[in-house]
Each structure stands twice: as structure tokens, then as C-alpha cells.
Design an enzyme around this catalytic site. Structure first.
Site, PDB file in Angstrom:
ATOM      1  N   HIS A   1       1.063  -1.273  -0.077  1.00  0.00           N
ATOM      2  CA  HIS A   1       0.016   0.039  -0.052  1.00  0.00           C
ATOM      3  C   HIS A   1       0.921   1.210   0.156  1.00  0.00           C
ATOM      4  O   HIS A   1       0.682   2.202  -0.802  1.00  0.00           O
ATOM      5  CB  HIS A   1      -0.743   0.044   1.206  1.00  0.00           C
ATOM      6  N   GLU A   2       2.051   1.467   0.972  1.00  0.00           N
ATOM      7  CA  GLU A   2       2.723   2.446   0.980  1.00  0.00           C
ATOM      8  C   GLU A   2       3.730   2.639  -0.279  1.00  0.00           C
ATOM      9  O   GLU A   2       3.953   3.691  -0.714  1.00  0.00           O
ATOM     10  CB  GLU A   2       3.471   2.505   2.178  1.00  0.00           C
TER      11      GLU A   2
ATOM     12  N   GLU B   1      -4.604   8.104  -2.821  1.00  0.00           N
ATOM     13  CA  GLU B   1      -5.107   6.972  -2.121  1.00  0.00           C
ATOM     14  C   GLU B   1      -5.440   5.823  -3.002  1.00  0.00           C
ATOM     15  O   GLU B   1      -5.534   4.751  -3.185  1.00  0.00           O
ATOM     16  CB  GLU B   1      -6.287   7.159  -1.305  1.00  0.00           C
TER      17      GLU B   1
END
Length: 501
Positions: free
Chosen positions: A268-269, A298
Site C-alpha cells: 500500500h505505501e 489513495e
């Protein structure tokens, strides 16, 4: 994307204006590095000095943003015949300037110092499972944000004003419409999954050393193509990514009994960092070299986490690496199922699956909106939080640590941020559908070829920086207006297949 071509009108004014904007950006980025250090490296006793340092930088950036010269340049450039790129820069700076000039410098300084001091208070309260230890701090943070919103526009809904800090162009009406639609259409699917007789695989047993998990997530970053010359991996209490196109860092955390948690948060990061690293280097310091706000940011992390990292082809590729690093005898199908299991008893947002995740967001959205509007007292937060979890997710937190103290966002004074998580997830599905019109993405993932996806995102999203507004960027990238249709079709197909619905 260049920012330096000559125009017939006000070239000297634009150059002076742009130099000023760049200095303003550099000050903000310096504050970002100090914030990263506080969450990752700084000794615990360093908070008082760090609070003063970040307060000064915030005040300095505010002074640059509200400077009279900047106001004069904006007025002059508003009448100039600017090309499209320069007009976009002026648009973005004017939007931020017009908000900032309404906010007194002493309020900016108080917010910065309060949020910096709030971090260790929140960390200790969470560790000790004691909301009362954080209650006064949260009360102060809420009051400061109400005051901030009132300074910008006392006649508008204060929560709407704060939401626009993070997503200025989609509008709170769009956020509410999307959340309401998902709140209506996801629960029947979640309920059907819960009623299914299918049991997904659970290939992990016991605990796994942090060092082994770190080697695994580093291998995942290598596989996906993280640029280590412009980044680094560290641990923090709450995973995050921060930086510029020259230095975009990621953090993760490790749970002994759940290596999928660290793997998912790291991917995700990585998605956030990939977007940051893909911004135009030649435009660093200007809106053209800055990200297009948090819904788009996002969308990038969710695309990599969910549409890549939770896909069947990814586990066809990555299963041998998991087996090697964690010494588990498993299969791609088992890991695919483990990565996509729907938990009906999960209390923690960052550990949630793709379906129930948005119920977690709905809880936070409703609570912070009511806090800012004055419809909810801070002292009532734990009770209301627990009630809403029982209503929306059928599970009730037994502690504050696994309830209303689990997220860091309010500690940073970030009220209005949470809806962008759902907006970004919805946007990711729309982008993924557009990608698949151009690329054989599953075959490329299975082969470990991630450059085509990164190049597609670079061309359609990253290279534009903040040139387009959010709705225009989505339409430019996908050919359609922003819609939740693709996300709902995606989860219906994926989870219908997994749970034999």
C-alpha cells in the site's frame, strides 16, 4: 511537463511568483521530513523541541502563502494571457492562498504545536488503553479545527471546509453520495459472504520473526520495482509514506502472527511512494510537480495493494518468495485466499478486507463530521464509536486501543481526511478497468513485469501533477466521469468467485 516557456504577458511577474511558490513548497517539505523523523527515528524526549521547530516552519510557510506580494502577483497574473500549465499553477496557488489569508498566523502556530505535542500523548494513551488520557488533547484539536474552519468561511458547514483541505474538487456531496451508495450496496454482499459455507485457506500458523518479515517485505518492494536510491523502508506505529519525487520513504509495522499485515501495508505505501516518485522532477516545488490531493493519492496505493497485491497473478509470482522467507509450505491459491478473506469480527481499519474496510471509514466519517459540527461531545466518542461498530460491522470493541484510539489522523488534526480512503478505493477500480483496456495486466503481473503498469500510471496520472482538477484528471485518465460502478462490479465478481455466491 515544463513550467518555463515564455508568454507574452507578465513573464517577469510569473518568474518572481514561481520562485516564491517554490520557497514555500521547500519549507513545507522540510517540515515533512521532521514529521517523518518524529514518527520513525526521534528519541521520545525530543518532542518539546520538535514541536517548536515544526511550529516555526508551519508559521513560515503560512507567512509565505499569505504574503502581500503573492497576493499582488496572483491578481496581476489573473489578468495575464497565460498558457494552460501556468494558468493551472496560478489556480492552485490562488485556491490555497485565499484559504490561508483568512487564518491568523497565531492559529496556524497553535495548531502545529498542538498536533506535534499530541503525538506522544496519543501513543501513550493507546499503549495504556486509556481514552481519558487523550480526551483533553482531542478536545483541543477539535476546537482548533472548528476555529480554523470558521476563519476560512464562517457561513459554511465547518466539516465541508475541512474536507476541502484534502479533496478540494470532488466535493463533500460526492463523498457522501459514494459512502451512502457503498453503505447500501456492500452490506448485502458482506452478509452473503458471512452466510457462505466456503472456508478460505489460512496458511500461516504460529509466529514469524520480525527480521524474516522485514526481509520478505523488502523482497516485495524489490519485486514491484521500488527505487531504493530515492527511498527507504522503516517501521512506525502507523504505516505511512512521505516525501518528494527525489525522496519518497515508506514505513510498515510487523505483527508476529500475521505476516500478511506487513506485506499488505508495505505494498500500500509502495503505491503512495510510486506516485510521489513519478511526479515530474523538473516541476518540483510547483503544483505541476505536486500530487493531485488525497483521493488520487489513495487511488494509487489502493490500486497496487488491491488490484495487484491481492490478485491471483501476484500470488502465482510471489508464493515461492513467501515460502523461502517464512519457511511455509503453501500454494498460490492458499495465499490468494488468505489475502482476500473477509473478516466478520475485525475491529482494526488497517487490517480490514476490501469489503468491510468501507464500513470502518463510514464510522470515522460520521463521528468526525458530528464532532466538528458540534453534534457530538468528545467525551461521547468511545461509546458512539463502539455503538457504530456494532451497528455497521456486528462487532463491539472491548478496549479503546482497538476502538477509537487506533488511528493517528485526529492526532495530526486531520479531520475530513477519512472519506478520501473510500474515494481513492473507488477511483482505483476505475483506473484498473482503464489500464486493462490497454494492457494484459494479469499476464504482466504473473511474469513480474511491473514497468508497463508504472508507465501507464505515469503517463495518465503521475506526470500531470496537479495540472488537472480531480474530476478532470479521472476523465483524462479513464475517458469517463468519476463513478463507483467499477468498484462495485469488481468486488461483486471477486468475492462472488471466492465465496461461491
Amino acid at each position: 511537463m515544463a513550467t518555463e516557456p515564455e508568454t507574452a504577458d507578465a513573464p517577469d511577474t510569473y518568474d518572481e511568483f514561481l520562485d516564491h511558490v517554490k520557497r514555500m513548497t521547500y519549507v513545507g517539505d522540510a517540515a515533512g521530513v521532521l514529521n517523518w523523523d518524529q514518527q520513525v527515528m526521534m528519541p521520545d524526549a525530543g518532542t518539546p523541541a520538535r514541536a517548536k521547530q515544526t511550529s516555526v516552519l508551519s508559521t513560515l510557510r503560512h507567512e509565505l502563502l499569505t504574503d502581500d506580494d503573492l497576493s499582488d502577483w496572483l491578481d496581476e497574473l489573473e489578468e495575464a494571457d497565460l498558457d494552460d500549465e501556468r494558468a493551472a499553477v496560478v489556480r492552485e496557488v490562488r485556491r490555497e492562498h485565499e484559504r490561508a489569508v483568512r487564518v491568523p498566523e497565531d492559529l496556524v502556530e497553535r495548531i502545529s504545536e498542538t498536533t506535534s505535542n499530541a503525538l506522544p500523548v496519543w501513543e501513550q494513551a493507546k499503549e495504556e488503553d486509556d481514552f481519558g488520557a487523550f480526551e483533553d488533547t482531542l478536545e483541543e484539536l477539535v476546537e482548533l479545527q472548528r476555529e480554523y474552519a470558521a476563519e476560512i468561511d464562517p457561513d459554511r458547514d465547518p466539516y465541508e471546509v475541512l474536507f476541502e483541505e484534502y479533496e478540494p474538487y470532488l466535493g463533500i456531496d460526492t463523498a457522501e453520495r459514494v459512502l451512502e451508495r457503498l453503505a447500501e450496496e456492500l452490506p448485502p454482499l458482506i452478509e452473503a459472504v458471512g452466510d457462505s459455507d466456503v472456508t478460505l485457506a489460512s496458511p500461516f500458523e504460529g509466529t514469524y520473526d520480525e527480521s524474516d518479515q522485514e526481509e520478505l517485505v523488502r523482497a516485495a518492494l524489490d519485486t514491484l520495482g521500488y527505487d531504493w536510491e530515492r527511498g527507504r523502508l522503516d517501521t512506525s506505529s502507523h504505516p505511512f509514506s512521505t516525501g518528494t519525487q527525489f525522496d519518497a520513504r515508506v514505513t510498515t509495522r510487523f505483527k508476529p502472527g500475521d505476516p500478511m499485515d506487513a506485506l499488505g501495508s508495505t505494498i500500500h505505501e509502495f503505491g503512495h511512494a510510486t506516485y510521489t516518485l513519478g511526479l515530474p522532477q523538473e516541476d518540483y516545488g510547483t503544483p505541476l510537480g505536486s500530487n493531485r490531493d488525497l483521493s488520487v493519492h489513495e487511488s494509487q496505493s489502493r490500486l497496487w495493494e488491491n488490484h495487484v497485491g491481492r490478485s491471483k497473478p501476484f500470488w502465482d509470482l510471489f508464493t515461492p518468495t513467501v515460502s523461502d522467507h517464512l519457511d511455509v509450505d503453501t500454494s498460490p491459491r492458499a495465499l490468494y485466499e488468505a489475502a482476500n478473506e473477509v473478516y466478520d469480527d475485525n475491529l482494526i481499519r488497517v487490517e480490514a478486507d476490501e469489503l468491510t474496510y468501507h464500513m470502518h471509514i463510514l464510522v470515522r466519517f460520521e463521528i468526525e463530521r458530528d464532532l466538528i459540527r458540534g453534534d457530538l461531545e468528545v467525551s461521547e466518542v468511545p461509546q458512539v464509536w463502539n455503538d457504530k461498530y456494532e451497528e455497521y460491522l456486528g462487532v463491539r470493541p472491548e478496549t479503546d486501543a482497538e476502538g477509537c484510539l487506533q488511528d493517528i489522523h485526529w492526532t495530526h488534526g486531520m479531520f475530513g481526511y477519512f472519506p478520501t480512503y473510500t474515494l481513492g478505493s473507488v477511483m482505483a477500480a476505475q483506473l484498473d478497468a482503464a489500464v486493462r483496456e490497454d494492457l494484459d495486466l494479469d499476464s504482466q503481473i504473473r511474469a513480474g513485469e511491473f514497468d508497463p503498469l508504472r508507465d501507464w500510471l505515469g503517463e495518465h496520472v503521475h506526470q500531470h501533477g496537479a495540472h488537472y482538477t480531480t474530476p478532470d484528471l479521472v476523465e483524462e485518465a479513464t475517458g469517463e466521469a468519476f463513478t463507483a460502478d467499477y468498484f462495485l462490479d469488481y468486488v461483486d465478481e471477486k468475492y462472488g468467485g471466492l465465496y461461491d455466491l
